[in-house]
Enzyme design. Structure first.
Site, PDB file in Angstrom:
ATOM      1  N   HIS A  13       0.872  -1.200   0.000  1.00  0.00           N
ATOM      2  CA  HIS A  13       0.000   0.000   0.000  1.00  0.00           C
ATOM      3  C   HIS A  13       0.895   1.232   0.000  1.00  0.00           C
ATOM      4  CE1 HIS A  13      -3.859   2.124   1.334  1.00  0.00           C
ATOM      5  NE2 HIS A  13      -2.962   3.065   1.108  1.00  0.00           N
ATOM      6  N   HIS A  15       1.621   5.368  -1.633  1.00  0.00           N
ATOM      7  CA  HIS A  15       1.334   6.572  -2.435  1.00  0.00           C
ATOM      8  C   HIS A  15       2.666   7.176  -2.853  1.00  0.00           C
ATOM      9  CE1 HIS A  15      -2.915   6.756  -1.030  1.00  0.00           C
ATOM     10  NE2 HIS A  15      -2.395   6.179   0.044  1.00  0.00           N
ATOM     11  N   ARG A  17       2.529   9.583  -5.633  1.00  0.00           N
ATOM     12  CA  ARG A  17       2.184  10.812  -6.378  1.00  0.00           C
ATOM     13  C   ARG A  17       2.772  10.779  -7.793  1.00  0.00           C
ATOM     14  NH1 ARG A  17      -1.129  10.907  -2.096  1.00  0.00           N
ATOM     15  NH2 ARG A  17      -0.241  11.908  -0.262  1.00  0.00           N
ATOM     16  N   ASN A  41      -4.835   7.428  -6.242  1.00  0.00           N
ATOM     17  CA  ASN A  41      -5.528   8.695  -5.941  1.00  0.00           C
ATOM     18  C   ASN A  41      -4.718   9.925  -6.361  1.00  0.00           C
ATOM     19  OD1 ASN A  41      -3.692   8.229  -3.820  1.00  0.00           O
ATOM     20  ND2 ASN A  41      -4.922   9.335  -2.324  1.00  0.00           N
ATOM     21  N   LYS A  99      -9.187  -0.027  -6.171  1.00  0.00           N
ATOM     22  CA  LYS A  99      -9.203   0.632  -4.859  1.00  0.00           C
ATOM     23  C   LYS A  99     -10.534   1.335  -4.651  1.00  0.00           C
ATOM     24  CE  LYS A  99      -7.814   2.297  -0.928  1.00  0.00           C
ATOM     25  NZ  LYS A  99      -6.729   3.193  -0.566  1.00  0.00           N
ATOM     26  N   HIS A 136     -10.632   1.326   1.507  1.00  0.00           N
ATOM     27  CA  HIS A 136     -10.441   2.330   2.563  1.00  0.00           C
ATOM     28  C   HIS A 136     -11.698   2.260   3.420  1.00  0.00           C
ATOM     29  CE1 HIS A 136      -8.789   6.182   4.254  1.00  0.00           C
ATOM     30  NE2 HIS A 136      -9.991   6.114   4.799  1.00  0.00           N
ATOM     31  N   HIS A 174      -4.843  -0.553   5.773  1.00  0.00           N
ATOM     32  CA  HIS A 174      -4.406   0.214   6.955  1.00  0.00           C
ATOM     33  C   HIS A 174      -5.382   0.113   8.130  1.00  0.00           C
ATOM     34  CE1 HIS A 174      -7.070   3.005   4.917  1.00  0.00           C
ATOM     35  NE2 HIS A 174      -6.173   3.391   4.058  1.00  0.00           N
ATOM     36  N   LEU A 218      -5.131   9.233   7.848  1.00  0.00           N
ATOM     37  CA  LEU A 218      -6.456   8.619   7.891  1.00  0.00           C
ATOM     38  C   LEU A 218      -6.362   7.169   7.447  1.00  0.00           C
ATOM     39  CD1 LEU A 218      -8.647  11.524   6.480  1.00  0.00           C
ATOM     40  CD2 LEU A 218      -8.667  10.600   8.816  1.00  0.00           C
ATOM     41  N   ASP A 246       1.315   2.658   3.546  1.00  0.00           N
ATOM     42  CA  ASP A 246       0.471   3.841   3.345  1.00  0.00           C
ATOM     43  C   ASP A 246       1.308   5.119   3.403  1.00  0.00           C
ATOM     44  OD1 ASP A 246      -1.845   5.163   2.668  1.00  0.00           O
ATOM     45  OD2 ASP A 246      -2.594   5.295   4.712  1.00  0.00           O
ATOM     46  N   HIS A 250       3.155  14.527   1.721  1.00  0.00           N
ATOM     47  CA  HIS A 250       2.574  15.865   1.533  1.00  0.00           C
ATOM     48  C   HIS A 250       3.674  16.856   1.887  1.00  0.00           C
ATOM     49  CE1 HIS A 250      -1.682  14.684   1.125  1.00  0.00           C
ATOM     50  NE2 HIS A 250      -1.419  13.752   2.027  1.00  0.00           N
ATOM     51  N   ALA A 262      -3.920  14.807   5.434  1.00  0.00           N
ATOM     52  CA  ALA A 262      -3.714  13.526   6.120  1.00  0.00           C
ATOM     53  C   ALA A 262      -2.653  12.729   5.388  1.00  0.00           C
ATOM     54  CB  ALA A 262      -5.022  12.747   6.150  1.00  0.00           C
TER      55      ALA A 262
HETATM   56  O1  DOR Z   1      -3.547   9.541   5.534  1.00  0.00           O
HETATM   57  C1  DOR Z   1      -3.859   9.238   4.393  1.00  0.00           C
HETATM   58  N1  DOR Z   1      -3.249   9.779   3.331  1.00  0.00           N
HETATM   59  N2  DOR Z   1      -4.847   8.371   4.224  1.00  0.00           N
HETATM   60  C2  DOR Z   1      -5.340   8.104   3.005  1.00  0.00           C
HETATM   61  O2  DOR Z   1      -6.235   7.312   2.915  1.00  0.00           O
HETATM   62  C3  DOR Z   1      -4.818   8.805   1.815  1.00  0.00           C
HETATM   63  C4  DOR Z   1      -3.441   9.267   2.029  1.00  0.00           C
HETATM   64  C5  DOR Z   1      -2.996  10.261   0.974  1.00  0.00           C
HETATM   65  O3  DOR Z   1      -3.177   9.984  -0.215  1.00  0.00           O
HETATM   66  O4  DOR Z   1      -2.449  11.284   1.338  1.00  0.00           O
HETATM   67 ZN    ZN Z   2      -3.428   5.065   1.388  1.00  0.00          ZN
END
Ligand code: DOR
Ligand code: ZN
Length: 342
Positions: A13, A15, A17, A41, A99, A136, A174, A218, A246, A250, A262
């Site tokens: 899992h 991310h 970007r 996402n 997803k 999720h 998660h 999250l 996860d 950011h 988050a």
């Molecule tokens: O904390 C999180 N950040 N939870 C998620 O489900 C998405 C993720 C994000 O893409 O930043």
């Molecule tokens: Zn995630």
């Protein structure tokens, strides 16, 4: 134990970007993991096989020269996903799952599903062709307490979904509560990923001497009894529970903000954080299967054959990682931990 050699792990899992951030974060993952399930996402999300193919090419182009890494792609389920999309996903060979984000549940989830029942035709085909659904699992109802959103999601949506589609393979992503652990233990064809932050921290970390935005993700960190249930599940040797960081980068300004995003950035040091958590639970002998065996087994992929060695030697997690116009703050930045990669 001073040294731990294990089969190379995968991150189920992740991310990463796109664009400049992708180029900064991907090498961190590649240093530790052979493969990763890539979350879809983006803005806009990855909804078709063509979009997944193009994103996959951009990821491959960002792999540091001479290193090996396989991105395992996912599609973002929407109200408009069709059975045809599922067949195309399966035929692609590189899309490994869909997803499911409830609309509005988290970062870039605006395109998410508004009513899970709308996807029943799609779930039927996924069940038939055996393509996993990654969930999720939080309700978006603003009247439900933020700490109860996972538990309520299980009762309201996951149990009924499992009843309608008993053979559909689901990864409950998660997980953060004892309720989720119990659901996964009892349900057929359901597994779960567990993040480093939910193993190491409870919700007090969010408020330690002040508001700590870099611990905000999250689903949100839960109380200590839930953290303990998660640790117990991860270290139990039950193949239903496996590694998924996860890691969700950011920029510092988007985290340290009056409405902060988050996500915890853990790709830099994920395996070291898991080692820390497993050692604290006196379960380092269970780390390899959690990190390297149960994930590929669930996804029906071969286990990796390379190895990676962790050594016990204190080091300080960097307080920040430079980006072109901002920076990333790693999870637990500035803190000293005990494990490093050799
Ligand atoms: O904390 C999180 N950040 N939870 C998620 O489900 C998405 C993720 C994000 O893409 O930043
Ligand atoms: Zn995630």
């Amino acid at each position: 134990m001073q040294k731990l050699t294990i089969t190379q792990p995968d991150d189920w899992h992740l991310h990463i970007r796109d664009g400049a951030i992708l180029k900064t974060v991907l090498p961190h993952t590649v240093r530790q993991f052979a493969r990763a399930i890539i979350m879809p996402n983006l803005k806009p999300p990855v909804r078709s096989v063509d979009e997944a193919a193009a994103y996959r090419e951009r990821i491959i182009a960002a792999i540091p020269a001479g290193q090996q890494f396989e991105p395992l792609m996912t599609l973002y389920l929407t109200d408009n996903t069709t059975p045809k999309d599922i067949i195309a996903a399966l035929a692609s060979g590189f899309v490994k799952a869909l997803k499911y984000y409830p609309a509005g549940a988290t970062t870039n989830s605006d395109f998410g599903v508004t009513d899970i029942r709308r996807c029943d035709r799609v779930f039927e085909v996924m069940e038939e062709v055996d393509l996993p659904l990654l969930v999720h699992g939080e309700v978006t109802d603003k009247d439900v307490d933020v700490f109860d959103r996972e538990k309520v999601f299980i009762e309201k949506y996951l149990l009924p979904l499992k009843q309608r589609f008993p053979k559909l393979r689901i990864v409950f992503e998660h997980i953060t509560t004892s309720d989720a652990v119990n659901f996964v233990l009892e349900a057929e064809n359901v597994a779960a990923t567990i993040t480093p932050q939910h193993l190491l921290f409870n919700r007090n970390a969010l408020f330690q001497g002040g508001l700590r935005p870099h611990f905000y993700c999250l689903p949100i960190l839960k109380g200590e009894e839930h953290r303990q249930a998660i640790v117990e599940a991860a270290t139990s040797g039950n193949p239903k529970f496996f590694l998924g960081t996860d890691s969700a980068p950011h920029t510092r300004n988007n985290k340290e903000n009056s409405c902060g995003c988050a996500g915890c950035y853990s790709a830099l040091h994920a395996l070291m954080l898991y080692a820390e958590a497993f050692e604290r639970a006196d379960a380092l002998d269970k780390l390899e299967a959690f990190a390297s065996f149960y994930g590929p087994d669930f996804y029906r992929l071969p286990r990796n054959t390379e190895q990676i060695t962790l050594v016990k030697s204190a080091w300080q997690i960097p307080a920040h990682i430079p980006l072109i116009e901002s920076e990333l703050v790693p999870l637990w930045g500035g803190h000293e931990i005990m494990w490093q990669i050799q």
